[in-house]
Design an enzyme around this catalytic site. Structure first.
Site, mmCIF file in Angstrom:
data_model
loop_
_atom_site.group_PDB
_atom_site.id
_atom_site.type_symbol
_atom_site.label_atom_id
_atom_site.label_comp_id
_atom_site.label_asym_id
_atom_site.label_seq_id
_atom_site.Cartn_x
_atom_site.Cartn_y
_atom_site.Cartn_z
ATOM 1 C CG ASN A 79 1.332 1.215 -3.724
ATOM 2 O OD1 ASN A 79 0.527 2.137 -3.667
ATOM 3 N ND2 ASN A 79 2.632 1.428 -3.787
ATOM 4 C CD GLU A 127 8.627 2.686 -0.675
ATOM 5 O OE1 GLU A 127 8.866 1.507 -0.408
ATOM 6 O OE2 GLU A 127 8.560 3.119 -1.836
ATOM 7 C CG ASP A 163 -0.086 8.118 -5.981
ATOM 8 O OD1 ASP A 163 0.969 7.495 -5.727
ATOM 9 O OD2 ASP A 163 -0.535 8.261 -7.132
ATOM 10 C CG ASP A 178 11.104 3.105 3.601
ATOM 11 O OD1 ASP A 178 11.414 3.356 2.431
ATOM 12 O OD2 ASP A 178 10.410 2.122 3.938
#
Length: 300
Positions: free
Chosen positions: A186, A221, A195, A178
């Site tokens: 973000n 993620e 991304d 993770d």
């Protein structure tokens, strides 16, 4: 009369492998098209720079930097020995590329050493892994963002590995990975940069695995890795290699460099496991890593 130097330059320029020359001060004097393709850096980015400036940021599989002390080119210049080494170089897009590096001294007409040449190529086991990923496009098992297997393909691999474990006793381990503080990335930089972070981590992780191991995007993620024929110590080593090389990966945004770390839960599969119990155990271990401060590994 044939222009031999032009002839050989054309040959080198069109080699698939990366080739570059340095002088005795390790200043880069030649950089071929293969080097551009493998690293993302054009000749104009690197010519005249010293490899000791850490342009390619060569690291070993433990994440230790080689450019400042254990540089294969420097050692070859000093002892005149040809050597071959497996390293990871830094691609311009931020991820680590596994390469086989070969270095050799370069002499002038009088036999005096004037520098060295490095030839580097994709590590062959990694090429077959990349080809395997390309084949997935045909059967719609590809994650379009990261270019690795999607969740559907990951679940298929889990079922197959568990079946092999029960039938033949073939051991394997599962790693649930993770990205740490991904929401912050973000929120601060936007989803496009988020991304790019996911793509960087996917490519770096893929470069850490053998051709017969598996990497898939589990969701959001999270990534799932399946490594075969390992014990608890070996699965930790694989997980730590991924953790270290992800930590060393980065790409530029303006004057900043975007980096990320991962938390990993790693566990060996049991014959009594189902897909759900195996993934749940890896997930619980991954959250243990999160609660232990992130950028760490929990094995159980």
């Amino acid at each position: 009369m044939t222009n031999h130097s032009g002839f050989y330059k054309d040959l080198l320029d069109n080699m698939y492998d990366g080739v570059y020359f340095v002088d005795r001060q390790r200043k880069i004097t030649y950089w071929n098209k293969g080097a551009e393709r493998l690293t993302g850096y054009k000749g104009s980015n690197v010519l005249g720079k010293s490899c000791s400036d850490n342009v390619l940021v060569h690291v070993d599989d433990k994440g230790s930097c080689l450019c400042k002390g254990r540089c294969p080119l420097l050692r070859t210049i000093n002892d005149r020995k040809v050597r071959e080494t497996e390293v990871y170089l830094h691609h311009r897009d931020g991820y680590k590329v596994p390469v086989l590096v070969r270095t050799a001294p370069v002499y002038d007409a009088e036999g005096k050493i004037i520098g060295a040449v490095e030839v580097f190529s994709d590590n062959s086991s990694k090429i077959s892994a990349i080809k395997k990923v390309e084949e997935l496009q045909v059967v719609a098992y590809l994650d379009p963002l990261t270019g690795i297997g999607n969740r559907r393909y990951a679940e298929m691999n889990l079922y197959s590995r568990l079946d092999e474990l029960r039938r033949y006793g073939w051991s394997f381990g599962a790693l649930l990975i993770d990205v740490d503080k991904f929401k912050v990335v973000n929120d601060v930089y936007g989803h496009d940069i988020g991304d790019e972070v996911l793509r960087m981590i996917a490519k770096t992780t893929l470069g850490c695995l053998r051709s017969f191991d598996f990497l898939g995007r589990w969701g959001g993620e999270e990534f799932l890795v399946l490594v075969v024929n390992v014990d608890e110590n070996q699965i930790y080593n694989v997980a730590n290699k991924i953790r270290l090389l992800v930590e060393k990966s980065s790409f530029p945004i303006g004057r900043q460099r975007i980096q990320a770390t991962v938390s990993i839960g790693a566990t060996l599969a049991k014959p009594s496991d189902t897909v759900d119990t195996l993934v749940k155990r890896a997930d619980q271990l991954m959250y243990l890593s999160k609660n232990s401060g992130r950028n760490t590994i929990s094995v159980g």
